[in-house]
Design an enzyme around this catalytic site. Structure first.
Site, PDB file in Angstrom:
ATOM      1  N   SER A 168       0.947   3.556   0.053  1.00  0.00           N
ATOM      2  CA  SER A 168       0.719   3.549   1.371  1.00  0.00           C
ATOM      3  C   SER A 168      -1.072   3.501   1.230  1.00  0.00           C
ATOM      4  CB  SER A 168       1.112   4.655   2.218  1.00  0.00           C
ATOM      5  OG  SER A 168       0.557   4.795   3.394  1.00  0.00           O
ATOM      6  N   SER A 169      -1.708   2.354   1.608  1.00  0.00           N
ATOM      7  CA  SER A 169      -3.055   2.460   1.752  1.00  0.00           C
ATOM      8  C   SER A 169      -3.485   3.248   2.970  1.00  0.00           C
ATOM      9  CB  SER A 169      -3.415   1.171   2.169  1.00  0.00           C
ATOM     10  OG  SER A 169      -4.968   0.772   2.094  1.00  0.00           O
ATOM     11  N   THR A 224      -6.062  -3.627   8.013  1.00  0.00           N
ATOM     12  CA  THR A 224      -6.253  -2.844   9.191  1.00  0.00           C
ATOM     13  C   THR A 224      -6.091  -1.156   8.695  1.00  0.00           C
ATOM     14  OG1 THR A 224      -3.920  -2.806   9.386  1.00  0.00           O
ATOM     15  CG2 THR A 224      -5.425  -4.344  10.789  1.00  0.00           C
ATOM     16  N   GLU A 266      -0.579  -6.971   3.388  1.00  0.00           N
ATOM     17  CA  GLU A 266      -1.441  -7.349   4.774  1.00  0.00           C
ATOM     18  C   GLU A 266      -2.460  -8.248   4.275  1.00  0.00           C
ATOM     19  OE1 GLU A 266      -4.222  -5.687   7.978  1.00  0.00           O
ATOM     20  OE2 GLU A 266      -2.769  -4.106   7.160  1.00  0.00           O
ATOM     21  N   SER A 310       3.077   5.844   8.011  1.00  0.00           N
ATOM     22  CA  SER A 310       4.513   5.416   7.521  1.00  0.00           C
ATOM     23  C   SER A 310       5.349   6.630   7.092  1.00  0.00           C
ATOM     24  CB  SER A 310       4.361   4.318   6.378  1.00  0.00           C
ATOM     25  OG  SER A 310       3.628   4.907   5.008  1.00  0.00           O
ATOM     26  N   HIS A 346      -2.475  -6.417  -1.781  1.00  0.00           N
ATOM     27  CA  HIS A 346      -1.780  -5.872  -0.525  1.00  0.00           C
ATOM     28  C   HIS A 346      -0.987  -6.859   0.322  1.00  0.00           C
ATOM     29  CE1 HIS A 346      -0.822  -3.218   3.033  1.00  0.00           C
ATOM     30  NE2 HIS A 346      -0.945  -2.445   2.179  1.00  0.00           N
ATOM     31  N   CYS A 374       3.010  -5.781  12.835  1.00  0.00           N
ATOM     32  CA  CYS A 374       2.156  -4.960  13.783  1.00  0.00           C
ATOM     33  C   CYS A 374       1.223  -5.862  14.895  1.00  0.00           C
ATOM     34  CB  CYS A 374       1.521  -3.860  12.986  1.00  0.00           C
ATOM     35  SG  CYS A 374       0.496  -2.860  13.772  1.00  0.00           S
ATOM     36  N   CYS A 434      -7.015  -0.510  12.622  1.00  0.00           N
ATOM     37  CA  CYS A 434      -5.905  -0.085  13.671  1.00  0.00           C
ATOM     38  C   CYS A 434      -6.242   1.133  14.152  1.00  0.00           C
ATOM     39  CB  CYS A 434      -4.770  -0.192  13.289  1.00  0.00           C
ATOM     40  SG  CYS A 434      -3.862   1.181  12.455  1.00  0.00           S
ATOM     41  N   HIS A 452       5.447   1.178   3.675  1.00  0.00           N
ATOM     42  CA  HIS A 452       5.411   1.650   2.399  1.00  0.00           C
ATOM     43  C   HIS A 452       5.913   3.286   2.506  1.00  0.00           C
ATOM     44  CE1 HIS A 452       2.084  -1.395   1.182  1.00  0.00           C
ATOM     45  NE2 HIS A 452       3.251  -1.590   0.770  1.00  0.00           N
TER      46      HIS A 452
END
Length: 403
Positions: free
Chosen positions: A315-316, A251, A182, A380, A180, A152, A286, A91
């Site tokens: 971007s979360s 994550t 992911e 990111s 999202h 990832c 993560c 992102h």
């Protein structure tokens, strides 16, 4: 379609000769000697009337670096092939624009449309760092394409756990954003190998309390299903599938919130059953996300007049850094340095209204001869964008950096 194409393995593009070329190209696009110098100075630079602090951990994480390297390597290994990418590699608009400039074409990621039927055996499909739902992976395999998987490793750890939940008849409660990339990929793995598992995606503590209340007392099943529509697969029955639950998460969520969600769900199961036998959990935030959040909490112990958070609006993990910062001081979520019109007038993303806005904070600096500005960035965000923001700050303060 030839059988050998249909059964093609995923491609390993990390050849030493290729990666040497990739490293040089990535360095030109994204690295910053200035940022590295500031880090070597303990994350602090004072010049004239301004001090700028960098968080101890910020910017690209290993998983993002790996994904970008693999995308660049794909074009070098397949110079003449059509290359596609499911959605965005990460992102960050700057990074994704570089890939478009390399003629890497984005495919839809929310649903499989007719463009997937046009894929051919000689095409290359890159799977982004977020991963992709199993239906997308099956479609790519069906088309016989080369696949470069940049998912990832931390995301794949979550997948292994939710597959295990499904095998044991445990419903995955996924803390994440339902739309999202992911979370969608994780939810598809929560169905298990036999596709008979179940999941429920929750985002807020209010969602959590609603689930906890149903676990303890039951209630109106249809009202429950209506509230969480789109966050479970067809056939989900809260009366049956909340008997045994296991928590997992996107994550990049806020660590403290995930922990609170785990605690509340665990207590609800304990209250209902008198034991925790039907509750499972493990830490799936993560490491890079934790490090960046912890580094910001540490930096916030230092007095600052303003905090800039640099990263893509979608971007979360970057958004959660903004949430942490804005509880303590004026905090601005910016894509890049161009949005800093002046240090009192900044174009930024308002998380609460989900839109870009312009805010005048000139009074923050009123009467101050010296100001301190903090800066951090999501996992990111490349260092070249961070450098540009640093230089813009000092330019606007009338003390341009000469290094």
């Amino acid at each position: 379609m030839p059988e050998q194409a249909r059964n093609r393995p995923r491609v390993n593009v990390r050849r030493p000769d290729v990666m040497e070329l990739v490293s040089a190209e990535v360095a030109v696009h994204y690295h910053s000697s200035l940022v590295e110098k500031i880090k070597d100075q303990g994350g602090k630079i004072t010049h004239g009337n301004t001090t700028l602090l960098l968080a101890q951990d910020f910017g690209f994480c290993y998983g993002v670096e790996r994904a970008i390297d693999l995308a660049y390597a794909s074009r070098k290994v397949f110079p003449d092939n059509r290359i596609f990418l499911i959605g965005e590699i990460i992102h960050n608009p700057d990074v994704n624009q570089h890939l478009r400039d390399m003629n890497i074409v984005s495919l839809p990621w929310k649903e499989i449309d007719a463009s997937y039927d046009q894929l051919e055996p000689d095409d290359v499909v890159i799977v982004p760092a977020f991963g992709a739902p199993t239906s997308f992976m099956e479609k790519i395999q069906e088309r016989g394409c080369y696949t470069v998987d940049t998912t990832c490793g931390d995301v794949m750890k979550v997948w292994r756990r939710v597959r295990g939940y499904a095998k044991e008849g445990i419903t995955s409660i996924i803390h994440g954003k339902e739309n999202h990339e992911e979370t969608r990929a994780t939810a598809s793995r929560a169905l298990g190998e036999e596709k008979n598992g179940h999941y429920l995606v929750i985002l807020t503590l209010a969602d959590t309390d609603h689930v906890c209340n149903y676990i303890r007392h039951g209630g109106d099943k249809q009202a429950f299903l209506d509230r969480f529509k789109g966050s479970y697969k067809q056939g989900f029955d809260p009366d049956l599938h909340l008997r045994k639950i296991g928590v997992a998460n996107q994550t990049t969520m806020l660590k403290s919130e995930t922990q609170e969600i785990q605690n509340r769900l665990a207590q609800a199961i304990l209250d209902r059953d008198g034991s925790s036998e039907n509750f499972s959990m493990f830490d799936t935030i993560c490491g890079a996300t934790q490090e960046r959040q912890d580094a910001l909490f540490t930096m916030l112990k230092t007095r600052m007049d303003l905090l800039l958070v640099v990263g893509g609006y979608n971007s979360s993990n970057t958004a959660h850094l903004v949430e942490i910062g804005e509880k303590e001081l004026p905090t601005f979520f910016i894509r890049d340095a161009s949005q800093i019109t002046s240090l009192g007038l900044i174009v930024h993303y308002d998380l609460h209204h989900a839109q870009e806005t312009t805010t005048d904070y000139a009074e923050v600096f009123s009467g101050k001869d010296h100001i301190t500005i903090g800066l951090t960035a999501g996992a990111s965000c490349p260092n070249n964008l961070i450098e540009a923001a640093v230089r813009k700050v000092f330019d606007l303060r009338g003390t341009p950096l000469e290094i």
